[in-house]
Design a protein around this motif. Structure first.
Motif, mmCIF file in Angstrom:
data_model
loop_
_atom_site.group_PDB
_atom_site.id
_atom_site.type_symbol
_atom_site.label_atom_id
_atom_site.label_comp_id
_atom_site.label_asym_id
_atom_site.label_seq_id
_atom_site.Cartn_x
_atom_site.Cartn_y
_atom_site.Cartn_z
ATOM 1 N N SER A 147 0.817 -1.215 0.000
ATOM 2 C CA SER A 147 0.000 0.000 0.000
ATOM 3 C C SER A 147 0.855 1.273 0.000
ATOM 4 O O SER A 147 0.360 2.362 -0.288
ATOM 5 N N ASP A 148 2.145 1.132 0.315
ATOM 6 C CA ASP A 148 3.063 2.279 0.289
ATOM 7 C C ASP A 148 3.661 2.501 -1.101
ATOM 8 O O ASP A 148 4.326 3.523 -1.326
ATOM 9 N N PHE A 149 3.463 1.551 -2.013
ATOM 10 C CA PHE A 149 4.093 1.646 -3.327
ATOM 11 C C PHE A 149 3.600 2.875 -4.084
ATOM 12 O O PHE A 149 2.425 3.257 -3.994
ATOM 13 N N LYS A 150 4.513 3.428 -4.855
ATOM 14 C CA LYS A 150 4.192 4.491 -5.806
ATOM 15 C C LYS A 150 4.825 4.120 -7.142
ATOM 16 O O LYS A 150 5.714 3.256 -7.191
ATOM 17 N N THR A 151 4.381 4.730 -8.218
ATOM 18 C CA THR A 151 5.026 4.503 -9.505
ATOM 19 C C THR A 151 6.500 4.885 -9.378
ATOM 20 O O THR A 151 6.836 5.968 -8.911
ATOM 21 N N GLY A 152 7.370 3.960 -9.750
ATOM 22 C CA GLY A 152 8.805 4.176 -9.619
ATOM 23 C C GLY A 152 9.420 3.510 -8.405
ATOM 24 O O GLY A 152 10.654 3.459 -8.287
ATOM 25 N N SER A 153 8.590 2.996 -7.484
ATOM 26 C CA SER A 153 9.121 2.300 -6.311
ATOM 27 C C SER A 153 9.917 1.070 -6.746
ATOM 28 O O SER A 153 9.506 0.347 -7.660
ATOM 29 N N HIS A 154 11.038 0.835 -6.090
ATOM 30 C CA HIS A 154 11.835 -0.352 -6.378
ATOM 31 C C HIS A 154 11.414 -1.490 -5.448
ATOM 32 O O HIS A 154 11.005 -1.249 -4.302
ATOM 33 N N VAL A 155 11.524 -2.726 -5.954
ATOM 34 C CA VAL A 155 11.038 -3.888 -5.215
ATOM 35 C C VAL A 155 11.994 -5.064 -5.351
ATOM 36 O O VAL A 155 12.628 -5.259 -6.402
ATOM 37 N N ASN A 156 12.116 -5.858 -4.277
ATOM 38 C CA ASN A 156 12.848 -7.120 -4.317
ATOM 39 C C ASN A 156 11.996 -8.166 -5.036
ATOM 40 O O ASN A 156 10.796 -8.278 -4.763
ATOM 41 N N LEU A 157 12.624 -8.943 -5.931
ATOM 42 C CA LEU A 157 11.885 -9.950 -6.690
ATOM 43 C C LEU A 157 12.542 -11.324 -6.578
ATOM 44 O O LEU A 157 13.771 -11.449 -6.613
ATOM 45 N N GLU A 158 11.688 -12.344 -6.443
ATOM 46 C CA GLU A 158 12.143 -13.736 -6.473
ATOM 47 C C GLU A 158 11.057 -14.598 -7.092
ATOM 48 O O GLU A 158 9.896 -14.532 -6.684
ATOM 49 N N ARG A 159 11.446 -15.401 -8.081
ATOM 50 C CA ARG A 159 10.498 -16.357 -8.652
ATOM 51 C C ARG A 159 10.333 -17.540 -7.709
ATOM 52 O O ARG A 159 11.187 -17.804 -6.871
#
Length: 198
Positions: A74-86
């Motif tokens: 809910s804190d995300f904004k356009t441009g927010s970076h995120v950790n990703l794992e499949r």
């Protein structure tokens, strides 16, 4: 299931609000999506989300109102970076610990300071989660598999080595940052079993 070993950092390219739900377009140019299809799971800051569609190096996920209320998405904004794992394959090595992607709550970074070449982070967690957090136990913070160093009341510390600082979002975290927490799945189930009627 996941391992808590982050594969890459992506970026929120677009957020669409649909009533109480969100649809996210995640840009992940360094994540291999060649064998990913609709219905597969990807952990975004530790939150297990189902892929709806894929277009080149981008994928789309839906986020329910429940997930928005319980995580930092809910804190995300356009441009927010995120950790990703499949998601983990059954044939993969388990380098971190078993992570379900089902967030137990959010915590806050209270302090960050150097420790040799590493960084120590003090994180405050909800009281209800502290019974599952113990020294040398495992915890997932924004999807990163970590070992708990110390516990003091409703705070715990973790050590972030230089490699983890470089390949995850930890290098961006400052005091006050909210983070997703998932306690050790074994501790969670053992507690549930201990409270079950005989």
């Amino acid at each position: 299931m996941f391992t808590g070993i982050i594969e890459t950092i992506g970026k929120v390219a677009k957020i669409e609000e649909h009533g109480d739900d969100w649809r996210l377009l995640i840009s992940a140019p360094r994540l291999d999506l060649t064998d990913t299809k609709a219905g597969d799971s990807i952990a975004v800051n530790g939150v297990c989300l189902s892929v709806i569609d894929i277009a080149g190096s981008e994928f789309i996920v839906d986020v329910s109102a429940e997930t928005l209320s319980f995580t930092t998405i809910s804190d995300f904004k356009t441009g927010s970076h995120v950790n990703l794992e499949r998601a983990l394959r059954l044939s993969d090595r388990l380098h971190g610990h078993l992570v379900s992607g089902h967030i137990d709550g959010t915590g806050s970074v209270m302090e960050r300071y150097p420790s040799g070449r590493s960084e120590q982070y003090i994180i405050e967690a909800p009281d209800r989660l502290m019974q599952y957090i113990c020294p040398k136990g495992s915890i997932s913070v924004d999807g990163v598999s970590l070992t708990v160093n110390n516990v003091d009341n409703n705070r715990f510390s973790v050590n972030i080595i230089p490699h983890t600082l470089e390949v995850t979002l930890f290098h961006t975290y400052e005091t006050g940052n909210r983070v997703n927490l998932e306690v050790d799945i074994v501790a969670r189930y053992l507690d549930s079993l201990s409270q079950s009627p005989a």
